[in-house]
Motif scaffolding. Structure first.
Motif, PDB file in Angstrom:
ATOM      1  N   LEU A   1       0.811  -1.223   0.000  1.00 19.54           N
ATOM      2  CA  LEU A   1       0.000   0.000   0.000  1.00 19.54           C
ATOM      3  C   LEU A   1       0.841   1.269   0.000  1.00 19.54           C
ATOM      4  CD1 LEU A   1      -2.963  -0.736   2.457  1.00 19.54           C
ATOM      5  CD2 LEU A   1      -3.092  -0.292   0.004  1.00 19.54           C
TER       6      LEU A   1
ATOM      7  N   GLN B   1       1.473   3.375  -3.275  1.00 15.60           N
ATOM      8  CA  GLN B   1       0.292   3.878  -3.980  1.00 15.60           C
ATOM      9  C   GLN B   1      -0.526   4.880  -3.165  1.00 15.60           C
ATOM     10  OE1 GLN B   1      -3.212   0.879  -3.944  1.00 15.60           O
ATOM     11  NE2 GLN B   1      -1.374  -0.426  -3.928  1.00 15.60           N
ATOM     12  N   THR B   2      -0.024   5.291  -2.005  1.00 20.63           N
ATOM     13  CA  THR B   2      -0.829   6.145  -1.136  1.00 20.63           C
ATOM     14  C   THR B   2      -0.083   7.397  -0.699  1.00 20.63           C
ATOM     15  OG1 THR B   2      -0.130   4.754   0.721  1.00 20.63           O
ATOM     16  CG2 THR B   2      -2.321   4.338  -0.196  1.00 20.63           C
ATOM     17  N   ASP B   3      -0.810   8.471  -0.587  1.00 21.33           N
ATOM     18  CA  ASP B   3      -0.327   9.717  -0.001  1.00 21.33           C
ATOM     19  C   ASP B   3      -0.336   9.596   1.528  1.00 21.33           C
ATOM     20  OD1 ASP B   3       0.144  12.781  -0.445  1.00 21.33           O
ATOM     21  OD2 ASP B   3      -1.442  12.692   1.058  1.00 21.33           O
TER      22      ASP B   3
ATOM     23  N   THR C   1      -3.796   9.463   3.022  1.00 24.04           N
ATOM     24  CA  THR C   1      -4.502   8.187   2.930  1.00 24.04           C
ATOM     25  C   THR C   1      -3.940   7.172   3.914  1.00 24.04           C
ATOM     26  OG1 THR C   1      -5.026   8.612   0.614  1.00 24.04           O
ATOM     27  CG2 THR C   1      -5.188   6.334   1.367  1.00 24.04           C
ATOM     28  N   ARG C   2      -2.634   7.181   4.113  1.00 18.13           N
ATOM     29  CA  ARG C   2      -2.054   6.267   5.095  1.00 18.13           C
ATOM     30  C   ARG C   2      -2.612   6.556   6.490  1.00 18.13           C
ATOM     31  NH1 ARG C   2       4.191   7.020   2.965  1.00 18.13           N
ATOM     32  NH2 ARG C   2       3.876   6.064   0.911  1.00 18.13           N
TER      33      ARG C   2
ATOM     34  N   GLY D   1      -4.576  14.188  -2.116  1.00 15.74           N
ATOM     35  CA  GLY D   1      -3.211  13.785  -1.817  1.00 15.74           C
ATOM     36  C   GLY D   1      -2.193  14.702  -2.490  1.00 15.74           C
TER      37      GLY D   1
ATOM     38  N   TYR E   1       0.070   5.252 -10.031  1.00 11.63           N
ATOM     39  CA  TYR E   1      -0.829   5.547  -8.914  1.00 11.63           C
ATOM     40  C   TYR E   1      -1.199   7.023  -8.839  1.00 11.63           C
ATOM     41  CZ  TYR E   1       0.530   0.868  -7.401  1.00 11.63           C
ATOM     42  OH  TYR E   1       0.753  -0.482  -7.347  1.00 11.63           O
TER      43      TYR E   1
ATOM     44  N   ALA F   1      -4.110   8.654  -6.521  1.00 11.76           N
ATOM     45  CA  ALA F   1      -3.608   8.929  -5.168  1.00 11.76           C
ATOM     46  C   ALA F   1      -3.809  10.372  -4.737  1.00 11.76           C
ATOM     47  CB  ALA F   1      -2.129   8.563  -5.076  1.00 11.76           C
TER      48      ALA F   1
ATOM     49  N   ASN G   1      -9.504   8.447  -0.139  1.00 13.38           N
ATOM     50  CA  ASN G   1      -9.613   7.833   1.186  1.00 13.38           C
ATOM     51  C   ASN G   1     -10.803   6.884   1.265  1.00 13.38           C
ATOM     52  OD1 ASN G   1      -7.377   9.242   1.945  1.00 13.38           O
ATOM     53  ND2 ASN G   1      -8.407  10.631   3.348  1.00 13.38           N
TER      54      ASN G   1
ATOM     55  N   GLN H   1      -9.823   3.707  -0.819  1.00 13.11           N
ATOM     56  CA  GLN H   1      -8.826   2.816  -0.212  1.00 13.11           C
ATOM     57  C   GLN H   1      -9.360   2.146   1.057  1.00 13.11           C
ATOM     58  OE1 GLN H   1      -6.249   1.668  -1.499  1.00 13.11           O
ATOM     59  NE2 GLN H   1      -4.960   3.161  -2.541  1.00 13.11           N
TER      60      GLN H   1
END
Length: 414
Positions: A66, A69-71, A74-75, A110, A132, A136, A142, A145
């Motif tokens: 993950l 592929q995530t900002d 989002t994490r 993101g 991504y 992303a 959000n 995901q």
């Protein structure tokens, strides 16, 4: 499905604490996380302070696949969602298909991810841009995901109305619960502390340019000169009352009892701003009178004319110093769409613990007739709270939360 919409889980990621209890302890203590920005070199910008989340390592909480592929936004949101479900004692995969939805709000998307990929495009060429990037950066990422990670196949959506969006997301979740969805995770997490996001925020003209963390964000204070930005927010698990009772949930924080949203008239109009109307409609939706509200969690713009308008709206509904008002976000900064869900979590914790958190730093202006809670936490019997949020461009949102109803007494058979 009929009945109330109850909050059974909280997932908090804030500059003042990761997790509910760490955040709440810092909030009651009035500990501030406003500091010089470290995520990028802000020395060339007029605003240089922010509420940053420290000590967060996404790799400790999320699978490695993950991360590329995530900002950061989002994490943080994915971890907040995991914590909220765990707090509620729910495992989404164990529930029937389509029984769990997700509704979030977004402000910037993101931006940090997008900036990094655009830098790669300009400096190295298109072949170096991550695939991504296509999602992303997006406002709805959000929700997407969280839905994918949890296998959530119920109603899913995103709302974009700046700071007001966080409350609007909770209200939309309540609407979906009333329509028959058993569980909805809702709220917002924002994080755009990067040069691209920073320049965008500076265009509002509302960021504080003070370099003194203790004086930079002072809503309702005669020294007010803009807000400090921050990152983070909260996600809440909302459940239908029947579902809560049926599964025998061990904890219920409270009820989402009422909501209303309004839009101010265009600049130059002779119509009055509508924050007061939003408050009145939210109270009516909750079946509550002004006297039923024990505390107001303010939007707290820290712009003199906006503070004055908010204070006047509160005074017109509740009377002169008729209700305690607080703005704990002065310790975190304004988290944009994440701010109001975090305030809602704080309001529910106020109900739980019988205490109103303070507004760190501010000294209430004598020209504003509100009872601003400052200094120390104020013990109080909090049965219902009002949370206010306003978005840039005239969005207003008001949400009423109150103590959960008592569980029904089992009927003994003779």
């Amino acid at each position: 499905m009929t009945g109330r919409t109850l909050v059974t889980g909280l997932g908090v990621v804030a500059p003042t604490g990761l997790g509910v209890e760490e955040y709440w302890a810092a909030t009651l203590a009035g500990r501030s996380a406003i500091r010089p920005i470290t995520r990028f070199d802000a020395g060339r910008y007029p605003a240089r302070l922010a509420g940053e989340i420290t000590g967060f390592d996404a790799a400790e909480h999320l699978p490695g696949r993950l991360l590329p592929q995530t900002d950061r936004m989002t994490r943080l949101a994915l971890v907040a969602a995991d914590w909220a479900f765990a707090d509620a004692g729910l495992v989404p995969a164990e529930l029937p298909d389509y029984d769990v939805g997700v509704i979030t709000a977004g402000h910037s998307g993101g931006f940090e991810f997008g900036q990094n990929e655009l830098r790669a495009l300009w400096s190295k060429g298109g072949q170096h841009v991550s695939a991504y990037q296509s999602f992303a950066w997006f406002y709805a990422v959000n929700s997407g995901q969280i839905s994918i990670r949890g296998g959530l196949r119920g109603p899913s959506s995103v709302l974009v109305s700046d700071q007001a969006g966080g409350l609007d997301a909770l209200a939309q979740a309540r609407r979906q619960v009333r329509r028959g969805t058993s569980v909805v995770i809702a709220g917002a997490v924002d994080a755009s502390l990067c040069p691209w996001g920073w320049v965008a925020q500076l265009t509002s003209g509302r960021l504080s340019t003070s370099d003194d963390p203790a004086r930079a964000y002072l809503p309702f204070d005669e020294r007010a000169a803009g807000h400090v930005s921050g990152e983070g927010g909260a996600l809440l698990v909302l459940e239908a009352e029947e579902h809560v009772r049926r599964r025998g949930a061990s904890r219920v924080y409270g009820e989402i009892a009422g909501h209303a949203a309004t839009l101010d008239p265009r600049p130059g109009s002779d119509r009055a701003p509508t924050l007061q109307h939003a408050v009145e409609l939210a109270l009516a939706d909750a079946g509550a009178d002004p006297g039923d509200i024990d505390v107001v969690f303010a939007d707290a713009a820290a712009v003199p004319e906006l503070d004055r308008a908010e204070a006047e709206a509160i005074t017109k509904v509740f009377g002169v110093r008729g209700v305690p008002v607080t703005a704990p976000k002065t310790a975190t900064g304004r988290l944009y769409s994440g701010a109001a869900p975090l305030d809602t979590a704080a309001a529910l914790l106020s109900v739980r613990d019988g205490v109103i958190p303070p507004t760190p730093g501010s000294t209430p202006s004598p020209h504003l007739d509100i009872d601003l809670v400052t200094g120390s936490p104020r013990p109080a019997s909090v049965r219902a709270a009002l949370v206010l949020a306003r978005g840039h461009g005239g969005f207003n949102s008001a949400l009423v939360v109150r103590a959960a109803p008592p569980a029904p007494t089992p009927v003994r058979k003779a």
